[in-house]
Design a protein around this motif. Structure first.
Motif, PDB file in Angstrom:
ATOM      1  N   LEU A  28      58.414  86.911 103.181  1.00 36.67           N
ATOM      2  CA  LEU A  28      57.728  87.058 104.469  1.00 36.67           C
ATOM      3  C   LEU A  28      58.560  87.847 105.461  1.00 36.67           C
ATOM      4  O   LEU A  28      58.030  88.591 106.287  1.00 36.67           O
ATOM      5  N   PHE A  29      59.883  87.673 105.382  1.00 39.39           N
ATOM      6  CA  PHE A  29      60.745  88.276 106.386  1.00 39.39           C
ATOM      7  C   PHE A  29      61.329  89.600 105.918  1.00 39.39           C
ATOM      8  O   PHE A  29      62.292  90.072 106.476  1.00 39.39           O
ATOM      9  N   GLN A  30      60.753  90.148 104.894  1.00 44.18           N
ATOM     10  CA  GLN A  30      61.319  91.398 104.378  1.00 44.18           C
ATOM     11  C   GLN A  30      60.641  92.597 104.982  1.00 44.18           C
ATOM     12  O   GLN A  30      59.424  92.648 105.100  1.00 44.18           O
ATOM     13  N   ARG A  31      61.438  93.598 105.310  1.00 48.25           N
ATOM     14  CA  ARG A  31      60.873  94.837 105.824  1.00 48.25           C
ATOM     15  C   ARG A  31      60.871  95.912 104.740  1.00 48.25           C
ATOM     16  O   ARG A  31      60.152  96.885 104.848  1.00 48.25           O
ATOM     17  N   ASP A  32      61.726  95.710 103.782  1.00 54.36           N
ATOM     18  CA  ASP A  32      61.892  96.690 102.706  1.00 54.36           C
ATOM     19  C   ASP A  32      60.557  96.924 101.999  1.00 54.36           C
ATOM     20  O   ASP A  32      59.909  95.987 101.558  1.00 54.36           O
ATOM     21  N   LYS A  33      60.159  98.193 101.926  1.00 53.14           N
ATOM     22  CA  LYS A  33      58.871  98.468 101.291  1.00 53.14           C
ATOM     23  C   LYS A  33      58.893  98.218  99.789  1.00 53.14           C
ATOM     24  O   LYS A  33      57.885  97.925  99.175  1.00 53.14           O
ATOM     25  N   GLU A  34      60.069  98.383  99.213  1.00 50.17           N
ATOM     26  CA  GLU A  34      60.138  98.226  97.752  1.00 50.17           C
ATOM     27  C   GLU A  34      60.360  96.776  97.343  1.00 50.17           C
ATOM     28  O   GLU A  34      60.387  96.477  96.151  1.00 50.17           O
ATOM     29  N   ARG A  35      60.549  95.912  98.303  1.00 57.29           N
ATOM     30  CA  ARG A  35      60.728  94.483  98.026  1.00 57.29           C
ATOM     31  C   ARG A  35      61.813  94.244  96.999  1.00 57.29           C
ATOM     32  O   ARG A  35      61.622  93.508  96.022  1.00 57.29           O
ATOM     33  N   LYS A  36      62.938  94.904  97.210  1.00 53.82           N
ATOM     34  CA  LYS A  36      64.004  94.793  96.215  1.00 53.82           C
ATOM     35  C   LYS A  36      64.515  93.360  96.116  1.00 53.82           C
ATOM     36  O   LYS A  36      64.778  92.857  95.025  1.00 53.82           O
TER      37      LYS A  36
END
Lengths: 479, 511
Positions: A28-36
Motif C-alpha cells: 500500500l505504501f509503495q510508490r515504486d511502479k515496478e513493485r520491486k
C-alpha cells in the motif's frame, strides 16, 4: 490424537497468512511502479515456506483439528513442488506484467492467496477443508484473470472460468453432500472406515460419480474439457502459465485424498470411470491439438492430453502407480511452465505473441533459445533423455504390470500423434526460411529464468531419480 | 590399466562433449576453430575405437569392456555398457563414418557450420551408445535421443521438401519405437530387470512371443527399412544433406538389423521361427521388387536409397534363413547366413556411404541430383569417375569388393534351404548391377551433356582422402574379410547355440 489443536502442524500456513498481511500493507505504501519490494518479499516468503516444508520432510504422519487436517509426506512433497513452481512462475510473471496494466501489488498477493488455498487443499483431511482450500484457490484465480479488466478476452475468460469453476464446485459439493448423507461424516478417515465395515450403497456410488465429475472438471479432462482452451487462451500469458501448472499439483492431492483415501473401497468403480475419461482425454487432446495454430491453444489441448496420461497413472490403483502419477504431474507442471514461458518470452512490451508462426527465425537468430524451446517441446512429447520421458515410462510400466496392456498401447500410439504438433513448433523455429529476427523479451531475469527452467528439464532428465524418490516417499514406498 | 579405462563411455561421451563444445564454444565467426575442433574430436574417437579393436578379445564369446553403474535406482535402470562381436564392429564403423562426414562437409555447409558439425558429433556419440548399451531402457534412450539431431539436420540443411521428409522420418521411427518401449517394459517386468541379457534367459509362451515379435518387428522393420514400411527412406535420403544421407544409410539402417540380432532372435526365437517364412518373403520382396523400383529412378539419391533397401533385404534374409538351417541341423550354413548378414551390414555401410558421398561431390558442383542433368563426367573428372566406378561395382556385388562377400554368404546359406529363395536373391545381383551401372553409364560416360559438366573440377584433396579411405575399406574387406569374420565368429556361434534354441521351456538354454 485426532482432536488436538496442534498448531505446529500448520506453521507454514500461519506464516504465509501473516506474510500476506504484511506484504499487503507494505504494498500500500509503495510508490515504486515496478513493485520491486513486493516482488522480493513474495519470493522471500516462498523461499521461507520452502525451507519450512523441507524441514518437515520425513516427519511422521499426524492428524489434527478434529480430524480436519492431515500432515503427511504426501502433503509436504506436494507443497514443496507448489512453492518451487510458483517461485519460477513469478519470475516469468514479473517480466510480463511490468509493461502492462497488470503491474499491481495484487498480482503477487492473489498468487500467494492461491498458494495458501492449494496448501489447504493438499493437507485437508475432510471434505470441508479440501473444499475451502479449493474455493480459496479458485477465487484467487478468477480475480487474477480479471485483473486485466480492459482486455475483453481476459474478462471473458474470467467470467467463463468463474461460471465453469462454480459449476464444477457445485458438482463436487453435491457429491460430497450425498456421501455425507450416506456415511454421516465429512472426515475422510471416518468415511473410509465406514465403507470398510458397511455395505457399499447406491447413494454413495451416486455421490462418487459427482465427485469424479467435479475432479474431471477441475483437471479439464474430456468430456469436461471445453472451458480449458478458451481460458488458457484468454488469460494473460503469465497467469495462464500459473493456472496451467501449479493448481494441477494441488488437484492431484485432492484426487488422492478424495478418491484413494476416502473411497479406497470403491476402487473398481472409480478407476473404470477414470480410465474412460483418461483415454478420451489422451485421444481428443492430442488429435485436436494438431489443428491449432495458436501456441497457447496448442498447449491447452496438449494439457488435456497430458491430464489423460496422468489419470492413466491413477487407474491401476496401486501406491506405486499413484507415485508415478504424482511424478507425472509435477514434471508436467515444470514443462508446461516452460511452455507458457515461451509465450511470455516472445511477448514484447505491447505486442502479445500468439501464433506459432511468430517463432519463425528463432533458431537462426537466437539459437540458444531455439534449442531450449526445442527441449521443452521434445520433452513434452516424451522423447528421452529429457525429463518428460521418465514419468511416461513409469505410467506405462504400471499399466502393463497391472495388466492394462491394451490401454497402454492406445495411449502410447496417441503420443505419436502428439509428437507431430510438438515438432510443428520446432519446425517453425528452425526450418522456416526467414530473414526477420523475431521479437523477444528484453528482460534479463526472464531470460535467465527460462534458461534455468529448460536446463532443469535436461538435468532432471539425466537424473530422473531426484524428483521421483520424493514421489515414492510420499506414498511410503521408500523412506 | 587398460581394463579400467571406460572405453565405451569414452566412445559415447567424447564425441557428445566435443559436439557440445563446438555448439556453444567458438561460435560462427571462428570457422577454422570449429572445423579443427570437430575433426580432432572425431579423429580421437575413431583412433580410440581402433585401439579398442586391437584390445578386443575375439577368441571366445563374452561381453567385453563392460561398465555397470547404478543410474536410476527407483526404476532399476542401470547405466550398463558392453560389446560383443555383433556390436563392436558397428561402433568402429560409426566412429569412422562420423569422421568421414566431418571431413566431407569441411567447406560444403554454407550456413551455421558449427551447428551442423556439432549435430553429427553428438549423433555419433549417441549411435555408439545404441550399440554399446546392455540395459534395454538405456538402449531405448539412445535409440530415441539419436533421432533428434537427425531430425534437425535434415530439417535445417536439407533440400526443398525437407520439412515433409524430416517429419515423416521422425514420426515413422517414433511410431515404431513406442511399441518397442511397450515390449521392453513387459520384458523388464518378466525378467525383473532391464538387462538385455537377462531378457535372453526368459521363458515365454508362444502367443506372448508372437505379440512381442510384432512389437519388435514394427520398431526394427521401420528402421531397416523393410518393405512395406520403407517409404520414409527415399524421402529422407533425397532431402537430407550429404552427411545426413551418409549417416542414415551407413549407420541408422543398421540399427534395425542390429535390433533383430540383439532383441528379436534371442528373446522370441520361437515366434521368429514361426514367422521366418513371412520375414523371408518380405526380404525377397525388398530385394526383388525394390530393385526394380530402383531401376526406374531418375534421381541419383533416390536410386541409391532404393538400392539400400534392397541390400538391407539381404541382411534380414540372412538372419531369418538361419532358422530353417538350425532346424535342419545345417549349423555351418546357419553360421554362414548370419555372418553374411553381419558382413553385409558393415560393407553396405561403406558402400552406401561412399555412393552418397560421390553424389554429394557432384551435387556440390552442379546442384542437381537428376541423372538427366549429367553425362560425360569422365571427361572432366577422371579420378572421380574411377572411385565412383569402384563403389558402383561394389554396390553391384562384384567379387573382390566387400559387397560381394556378404551377399555371397547369404545366397550360399539360402541355397541349403530352398533353391528358389537362393534363385530370387541371386537374380537381384543382376538387378543391382543393372540399376547401378546404368546410372553410372548415364552420368559418367557419353558426350559432355552441358556447360555445367564441362566446367567441372576434379576431386579436391579432402574429397580424395575420403574416397581413398572408403575405397581401401571396400577392397580390403572384399579381398580379405577374414578379420571381420573372426571378430564375429564366437558371437554368431553363441547366438546359434544358446539363443536360437526354443524359449518355450527352460530346457536346453545356456546359463
Amino acid at each position: 490424537m485426532n482432536d488436538s489443536m496442534n498448531f505446529s502442524l500448520i506453521t507454514s500456513e500461519i506464516f504465509l497468512l501473516i506474510a500476506l498481511c504484511v506484504i499487503m500493507i507494505v504494498d500500500l505504501f509503495q510508490r515504486d511502479k515496478e513493485r520491486k519490494l513486493t516482488f522480493t518479499l513474495t519470493q522471500l516468503s516462498l523461499f521461507v515456506l520452502f525451507v519450512l516444508g523441507f524441514n518437515d520432510l520425513n516427519a511422521p504422519k499426524e492428524i489434527a483439528f478434529n480430524g480436519h487436517w492431515i500432515a503427511d509426506q504426501l502433503a509436504v512433497v506436494l507443497k514443496l513442488a507448489i512453492y518451487t513452481i510458483t517461485f519460477i512462475a513469478l519470475f516469468y510473471a514479473r517480466a510480463f506484467i511490468n509493461h502492462r496494466s497488470l503491474m499491481r501489488g495484487e498480482y503477487y498477493l492473489l498468487t500467494l492467496f492461491a498458494v495458501l488455498g492449494m496448501m489447504i487443499m493438499v493437507s485437508g483431511n475432510s471434505f470441508l477443508t479440501i473444499y475451502l482450500g479449493l474455493e480459496l484457490l479458485s477465487l484467487s484465480l478468477y480475480a487474477l484473470i480479471a485483473l486485466q479488466r480492459d482486455s475483453k478476452l481476459a474478462s471473458e475468460s474470467a467470467v467463463k472460468y468463474f461460471v465453469m469453476g462454480g459449476l464444477a464446485s457445485g458438482f463436487l459439493l453435491y457429491g460430497i453432500s450425498l456421501v455425507y448423507g450416506a456415511t454421516g461424516s465429512i472426515i475422510i478417515s471416518s468415511v473410509s472406515d465406514y465403507y470398510a465395515t458397511n455395505q457399499v450403497n447406491l447413494i454413495s456410488q451416486f455421490g462418487l460419480v459427482f465427485i469424479v465429475i467435479g475432479l474431471a472438471f477441475k483437471f479439464g479432462a474430456v468430456p469436461f474439457h471445453m472451458w480449458l482452451p478458451d481460458i488458457y487462451h484468454g488469460s494473460p500469458s503469465s497467469i495462464t502459465a500459473f493456472i496451467a501448472s501449479v493448481p494441477k499439483i494441488a488437484a492431484f492431492g485432492m484426487l488422492i485424498r478424495l478418491l484413494v483415501e476416502a473411497f479406497g473401497q470403491f476402487i473398481s468403480d472409480w478407476s473404470e470411470m477414470i480410465l474412460i475419461v483418461a483415454l478420451l482425454s489422451v485421444a481428443f487432446g492430442n488429435v485436436i491439438a494438431l489443428a491449432q495454430r495458436n501456441l497457447k491453444r496448442l498447449l491447452a489441448y496438449s494439457a488435456i492430453a497430458h491430464v489423460g496420461y496422468f489419470l492413466l497413472g491413477v487407474v491401476p490403483g496401486t501406491d506405486a502407480s499413484y507415485s508415478a502419477a504424482m511424478y507425472y504431474i509435477i514434471v508436467y507442471a515444470l514443462m508446461t511452465l516452460a511452455g507458457f514461458g515461451i509465450v511470455i518470452f516472445m511477448s514484447t512490451d505491447k505486442n502479445e505473441y500468439q501464433q506459432i508462426t511468430d517463432l519463425q527465425g528463432l533458431g537462426k537468430y537466437h539459437p540458444w533459445y531455439g534449442l531450449m524451446f526445442s527441449v521443452v517441446m521434445v520433452s513434452m512429447a516424451g522423447i528421452p533423455p529429457f525429463i518428460g520421458f521418465w514419468p511416461k515410462l513409469e505410467i506405462f510400466r504400471h499399466l502393463i504390470i497391472n495388466g492394462f496392456v491394451l490401454e497402454a498401447i492406445i495411449a502410447i500410439a496417441f503420443s505419436v500423434v502428439g509428437l507431430f504438433y510438438y515438432l510443428q513448433v520446432i519446425k517453425e523455429m528452425f526450418f522456416a526460411e526467414t530473414n526477420e529476427s523475431p521479437a523477444i523479451t528484453s528482460s534479463r531475469s526472464l531470460k535467465i529464468a527460462i534458461s534455468i527452467n529448460c536446463l532443469l528439464l535436461i538435468m532432471l532428465g539425466i537424473m530422473p531419480d531426484s524428483i521421483y524418490q520424493y514421489c515414492l516417499s510420499a506414498f511410503g514406498l521408500i523412506s | 590399466m587398460i581394463e579400467k579405462l571406460p572405453i565405451l563411455s569414452l566412445l559415447i561421451w567424447l564425441p557428445v562433449s566435443g559436439g557440445l563444445l563446438v555448439l556453444f564454444g567458438p561460435g560462427q565467426k571462428h570457422k577454422n576453430v570449429t572445423q579443427w575442433l570437430s575433426l580432432i574430436t572425431a579423429l580421437a574417437t575413431f583412433v580410440l575405437s581402433v585401439w579398442a579393436l586391437s584390445v578386443f578379445d575375439s577368441s571366445r564369446y563374452f561381453i567385453q569392456f563392460t561398465e555397470d553403474r547404478s543410474w536410476i535406482e527407483s526404476l532399476d535402470i542401470r547405466y550398463s555398457l558392453g560389446v560383443d562381436g555383433f556390436s563392436f564392429p558397428l561402433i568402429v564403423l560409426t566412429s569412422l563414418m562420423t569422421l568421414i562426414v566431418v571431413i566431407a562437409s569441411w567447406n560444403n555447409i554454407k550456413f551455421r557450420m558449427s551447428h551442423y558439425l556439432a549435430g553429427f558429433l553428438i549423433m555419433g556419440g549417441l549411435m555408439n551408445g545404441v550399440f554399446a548399451a546392455t540395459d534395454s531402457i538405456l538402449f531405448y534412450v539412445f535409440w530415441e535421443a539419436m533421432l533428434v539431431p537427425m531430425f534437425l539436420i535434415i530439417g535445417i540443411w536439407g533440400g526443398p521438401n525437407r520439412i515433409y521428409a524430416t517429419l515423416k522420418f521422425f514420426l515413422y521411427t517414433f511410431l515404431g519405437s513406442v511399441f518397442l518401449l511397450i515390449a521392453l517394459i513387459y520384458l523388464g517386468k518378466q525378467a525383473a530387470s532391464f538387462d538385455i541379457f537377462s531378457m535372453h534367459q526368459l521363458v515365454i509362451d508362444l502367443d506372448t512371443q508372437k505379440l512381442l515379435f510384432f512389437a519388435f518387428l514394427i520398431a526394427f522393420a521401420v528402421k531397416v527399412p523393410m518393405w512395406p514400411v520403407h517409404t520414409w527412406l527415399p524421402d529422407a535420403h533425397v532431402q537430407a544433406p550429404t552427411g545426413g544421407s551418409v549417416i542414415l544409410a551407413a549407420i541408422m539402417l543398421k540399427m534395425g538389423t542390429y535390433g533383430f540380432v540383439r532383441f528379436m532372435l534371442p528373446i522370441v526365437p520361437d515366434a521368429s521361427m514361426a514367422m521366418a517364412n513371412f520375414m523371408i518373403v518380405l526380404s525377397l520382396i525388398a530385394i526383388g521388387y525394390i530393385g526394380l523400383v530402383a531401376l526406374a529412378q531418375k534421381d541419383m539419391k533416390k536410386l541409391v536409397a532404393y538400392s539400400s533397401i534392397a541390400h538391407m533385404g539381404f541382411v534380414s534374409l540372412g538372419l531369418f534363413i538361419s532358422f530353417s538351417l538350425v532346424e535342419g541341423k545345417h549349423l555351418d550354413a546357419a553360421i554362414m547366413g548370419i555372418q553374411g548378414a553381419m558382413v553385409q551390414m558393415i560393407s553396405h555401410g561403406f558402400i552406401s556411404g561412399a555412393l552418397f558421398l560421390c553424389i554429394g561431390v557432384l551435387y556440390d558442383r552442379v546442384h542437381s541430383r537428376e541423372i538427366a542433368d549429367y553425362g560425360g563426367v569422365v571427361n572432366t573428372m577422371p579420378r572421380f569417375a574411377m572411385f565412383f566406378m569402384l563403389f558402383a561395382m561394389a554396390n553391384a556385388g562384384l567379387p573382390g569388393t566387400s559387397g560381394f562377400v556378404g551377399e555371397f554368404l547369404v545366397i550360399i546359406a539360402s541355397l541349403k534351404v530352398n533353391f528358389w529363395i537362393a534363385a530370387v536373391a541371386g537374380l537381384t545381383l543382376i538387378l543391382a548391377a543393372a540399376y547401378t551401372l546404368w546410372m553410372y553409364k548415364r552420368v559418367i560416360f557419353g558426350e559432355i551433356a552441358n556447360d555445367k559438366v564441362a566446367s567441372l573440377q576434379d576431386l579436391l584433396v579432402r574429397e580424395h582422402i575420403v574416397m581413398i579411405v572408403l575405397a581401401i575399406m571396400v577392397l580390403v574387406f572384399g579381398l580379405y574379410p577374414a578379420p571381420l569374420l573372426e571378430i564375429m565368429q564366437p558371437s554368431v556361434e553363441h547366438l546359434i547355440d544358446c539363443n536360437l534354441v526354443s524359449k518355450l521351456s527352460p530346457e536346453g538354454m545356456c546359463s
